[in-house]
Design a protein around this motif. Sequence first.
Motif, PDB file in Angstrom:
ATOM      1  N   MET A 111       7.130 -39.150   1.100  1.00 37.01           N
ATOM      2  CA  MET A 111       8.030 -38.666   2.150  1.00 37.01           C
ATOM      3  C   MET A 111       7.263 -38.347   3.433  1.00 37.01           C
ATOM      4  O   MET A 111       7.794 -38.513   4.532  1.00 37.01           O
ATOM      5  N   ILE A 112       6.027 -37.899   3.287  1.00 37.74           N
ATOM      6  CA  ILE A 112       5.206 -37.518   4.444  1.00 37.74           C
ATOM      7  C   ILE A 112       5.063 -38.695   5.408  1.00 37.74           C
ATOM      8  O   ILE A 112       5.112 -38.526   6.620  1.00 37.74           O
ATOM      9  N   ALA A 113       4.915 -39.883   4.861  1.00 36.38           N
ATOM     10  CA  ALA A 113       4.707 -41.071   5.700  1.00 36.38           C
ATOM     11  C   ALA A 113       5.963 -41.463   6.470  1.00 36.38           C
ATOM     12  O   ALA A 113       5.862 -42.043   7.548  1.00 36.38           O
ATOM     13  N   LEU A 119       2.591 -24.802  -6.544  1.00 38.33           N
ATOM     14  CA  LEU A 119       3.254 -25.128  -7.808  1.00 38.33           C
ATOM     15  C   LEU A 119       4.177 -26.347  -7.695  1.00 38.33           C
ATOM     16  O   LEU A 119       4.441 -27.025  -8.692  1.00 38.33           O
ATOM     17  N   LEU A 120       4.661 -26.636  -6.495  1.00 36.70           N
ATOM     18  CA  LEU A 120       5.569 -27.770  -6.304  1.00 36.70           C
ATOM     19  C   LEU A 120       4.839 -29.121  -6.201  1.00 36.70           C
ATOM     20  O   LEU A 120       5.454 -30.161  -6.388  1.00 36.70           O
ATOM     21  N   LYS A 121       3.560 -29.110  -5.936  1.00 30.78           N
ATOM     22  CA  LYS A 121       2.832 -30.376  -5.808  1.00 30.78           C
ATOM     23  C   LYS A 121       2.879 -31.227  -7.078  1.00 30.78           C
ATOM     24  O   LYS A 121       3.100 -32.431  -6.990  1.00 30.78           O
ATOM     25  N   PRO A 122       2.700 -30.647  -8.263  1.00 32.18           N
ATOM     26  CA  PRO A 122       2.818 -31.478  -9.468  1.00 32.18           C
ATOM     27  C   PRO A 122       4.206 -32.104  -9.647  1.00 32.18           C
ATOM     28  O   PRO A 122       4.336 -33.165 -10.239  1.00 32.18           O
ATOM     29  N   VAL A 123       5.227 -31.458  -9.105  1.00 29.40           N
ATOM     30  CA  VAL A 123       6.582 -32.031  -9.173  1.00 29.40           C
ATOM     31  C   VAL A 123       6.603 -33.373  -8.442  1.00 29.40           C
ATOM     32  O   VAL A 123       7.196 -34.348  -8.917  1.00 29.40           O
ATOM     33  N   SER A 124       5.938 -33.441  -7.302  1.00 35.14           N
ATOM     34  CA  SER A 124       5.861 -34.704  -6.563  1.00 35.14           C
ATOM     35  C   SER A 124       5.133 -35.775  -7.371  1.00 35.14           C
ATOM     36  O   SER A 124       5.478 -36.951  -7.299  1.00 35.14           O
ATOM     37  N   LEU A 125       4.132 -35.367  -8.126  1.00 27.60           N
ATOM     38  CA  LEU A 125       3.429 -36.321  -8.989  1.00 27.60           C
ATOM     39  C   LEU A 125       4.349 -36.842 -10.085  1.00 27.60           C
ATOM     40  O   LEU A 125       4.368 -38.041 -10.370  1.00 27.60           O
ATOM     41  N   LEU A 126       5.122 -35.936 -10.671  1.00 26.54           N
ATOM     42  CA  LEU A 126       6.033 -36.327 -11.748  1.00 26.54           C
ATOM     43  C   LEU A 126       7.160 -37.227 -11.252  1.00 26.54           C
ATOM     44  O   LEU A 126       7.759 -37.960 -12.030  1.00 26.54           O
ATOM     45  N   LEU A 127       7.456 -37.157  -9.963  1.00 32.12           N
ATOM     46  CA  LEU A 127       8.498 -37.999  -9.365  1.00 32.12           C
ATOM     47  C   LEU A 127       7.898 -39.279  -8.773  1.00 32.12           C
ATOM     48  O   LEU A 127       8.371 -39.803  -7.777  1.00 32.12           O
ATOM     49  N   PHE A 128       6.832 -39.763  -9.414  1.00 36.38           N
ATOM     50  CA  PHE A 128       6.178 -41.015  -9.012  1.00 36.38           C
ATOM     51  C   PHE A 128       5.703 -40.980  -7.562  1.00 36.38           C
ATOM     52  O   PHE A 128       5.841 -41.947  -6.828  1.00 36.38           O
ATOM     53  N   PHE A 129       5.164 -39.836  -7.138  1.00 34.03           N
ATOM     54  CA  PHE A 129       4.583 -39.647  -5.816  1.00 34.03           C
ATOM     55  C   PHE A 129       5.593 -39.706  -4.668  1.00 34.03           C
ATOM     56  O   PHE A 129       5.201 -39.747  -3.509  1.00 34.03           O
TER      57      PHE A 129
END
Length: 131
Positions: A104-106, A89-99
Amino acid sequence: LGCFGFFWIRLMAYNIDFLFYLLAAVIFRWLIESATIMYVCLGVFAFCFEITFLTTKQAATPGRKIMHLIVLDANTQKLPITRVVIRTLLKPVSLLLFFVGFAMIAFRADKKGLHDLLSGSATYMAEPAHF
């Protein structure tokens, strides 16, 4: 288990999984006339796809399995379904925050994205024999 899963390897795993989403989109578009309903069905499919595969013994979607990645908690234990649901459910939040949550992973030493940090999960490189 090896080191944390690197950004580009995780991205390739996602791209492999995306092929399943594309196939589902083609099938849904063929069966469902309403674009809105089709997108809802596709979202439900993606949600169930992620949860189903991450709660298996392998703790990996097909793309992650091909790329030798496994999703576990910080203690290298299998995630309980509640944390898998939270992570998904948190993955779309990362999309909404312009990726930013994915970028952050990188840059983080532990290669955790926003969804990993907030769900207490980590993606590791797995030995092929682990699968």
